[in-house]
Design an enzyme around this catalytic site. Structure first.
Site, PDB file in Angstrom:
ATOM      1  N   LEU A 271       6.934  -6.823  -3.258  1.00  0.00           N
ATOM      2  CA  LEU A 271       6.340  -5.489  -3.026  1.00  0.00           C
ATOM      3  C   LEU A 271       4.954  -5.197  -3.665  1.00  0.00           C
ATOM      4  CD1 LEU A 271       9.598  -3.396  -4.149  1.00  0.00           C
ATOM      5  CD2 LEU A 271       8.611  -3.831  -1.918  1.00  0.00           C
ATOM      6  N   ARG A 272       4.599  -6.308  -4.182  1.00  0.00           N
ATOM      7  CA  ARG A 272       3.105  -6.158  -4.656  1.00  0.00           C
ATOM      8  C   ARG A 272       2.151  -5.783  -3.566  1.00  0.00           C
ATOM      9  NH1 ARG A 272       2.518 -11.265  -7.121  1.00  0.00           N
ATOM     10  NH2 ARG A 272       3.409 -10.208  -9.104  1.00  0.00           N
ATOM     11  N   GLY A 273       2.214  -6.210  -2.495  1.00  0.00           N
ATOM     12  CA  GLY A 273       1.319  -5.852  -1.149  1.00  0.00           C
ATOM     13  C   GLY A 273       1.338  -4.265  -1.067  1.00  0.00           C
TER      14      GLY A 273
END
Length: 333
Positions: A271-273
């Site tokens: 989910l860092r993107g």
């Protein structure tokens, strides 16, 4: 010699935008700049740092304590007064040791007085400013790991030689490199907030204009800086307004759905993107003076927020940027 003005840099719009976004919201996680040699990577980073207004620092403090949080360092600060200093811009050389980066025991003082005293490293000097690493793809992996951990947490913790020291180390990490000389490990590259690609200009007009401006700067850097002072002031005001507006910018649910859709379409792991894409879009909207993040803001920053997070597809020889553009076209047609 005066620094080359930020606004006088010809082209390289994506790189300049990524640096401005990082200046507005340092929590994005730094900027990775890959590209050809001699394309203004370090010039742009230094120019932005010199453009920013001076910061207030407690006098005699080796950790850059702010007057808003005095004596918050291992210190002690030597004074209760504060004065203005330029925004720190620290170069990290490739040959730097871990002790020089993190800090270490002051051996000279220990031998002279018998006291164990901590000697701050480059991370302490970079606090509240920029840490620049040229040819970061040639830096030892364990050092890159340490730098990314500190830039994410905002704290440097050193426990060695009988010392236990913790101090603030909040900075914008900027790395640059040439892909022909080796690539960063994907898991390290993913930790950078934004990634941009710079190429040698192909247009003859741009190349000629670059030569003109460089010659003018070399001949009289002070006069050249004065010539661009008004444009630099506009950039500075844009950053200041963006920083003030950032916390008030709304991100509608529809934009969050768009961000998740793009990341899913291109196959971004984790989910860092999405989180970085949302933060970058919000900072870009703040730079533009908007009150609400719109789809256009999101799509504009999507390549720089996602291109370095894509898994390699052996069946697809197109570059990361082309894959993102294709996914956007298909998702929003």
């Amino acid at each position: 010699m005066a620094r080359f003005p930020f606004s006088a840099i010809v082209g390289q719009d994506e790189m300049k935008l990524a640096l401005l976004i990082a200046a507005v919201d340092p929590s994005i996680g730094g900027v990775m700049v890959f590209g050809d040699r001699g394309t203004g990577k370090s010039t742009a980073a230094r120019a932005l740092a010199s453009l920013l207004p001076p910061i207030m620092v407690m006098d005699g403090c080796r950790y850059g304590c702010s007057p808003e949080a005095p004596h918050s360092c291992p210190g002690p600060c030597e004074s209760n007064k504060a004065s203005k200093r330029p925004v720190p811009f620290v170069d990290l050389p490739l040959g730097a040791t871990e002790d020089r980066v993190l800090g270490s025991l002051d051996l000279e003082r220990a031998l002279r007085t018998g006291e164990k005293t901590f000697e701050p490293g480059l991370l302490a000097r970079a606090h509240r400013g920029f840490l620049y690493i040229d040819e970061i793809n040639l830096l030892e992996d364990h050092l890159v790991d340490l730098l990314l951990d500190v830039s994410a947490s905002g704290e440097n913790v050193v426990e060695r030689e009988g010392l236990s020291v913790r101090h603030k180390a909040k900075f914008v990490l900027i790395g640059s490199g040439n892909p022909e000389e080796g690539e960063l490990r994907p898991q390290l590259l993913d930790r950078f907030g934004l990634s941009v690609e710079v190429r040698t200009p192909r247009e003859i007009e741009n190349r000629v204009e670059i030569m003109r401006r460089c010659a003018s700067h070399d001949a009289d850097s002070e006069a050249f800086a004065a010539q661009w002072a008004e444009e630099d002031e506009k950039v500075l005001q844009q950053i200041a307004r963006g920083q003030k507006k950032l916390a008030k910018i709304e991100v509608p649910d529809g934009v969050l759905v768009d961000a998740a859709g793009i990341c899913s379409a291109v196959g971004v792991d984790g989910l860092r993107g999405e989180l970085t894409l949302m933060r970058a879009a919000r900072a870009f909207a703040a730079l533009k003076g908007a009150k609400v993040v719109k789809r256009d803001h999101l799509l504009h920053v999507a390549p720089m927020a996602l291109r370095h997070r894509l898994r390699r597809d052996v069946l697809d020889e197109s570059g990361s940027t082309a894959r993102i553009d294709r996914a956007i076209a298909e998702h929003f047609r």
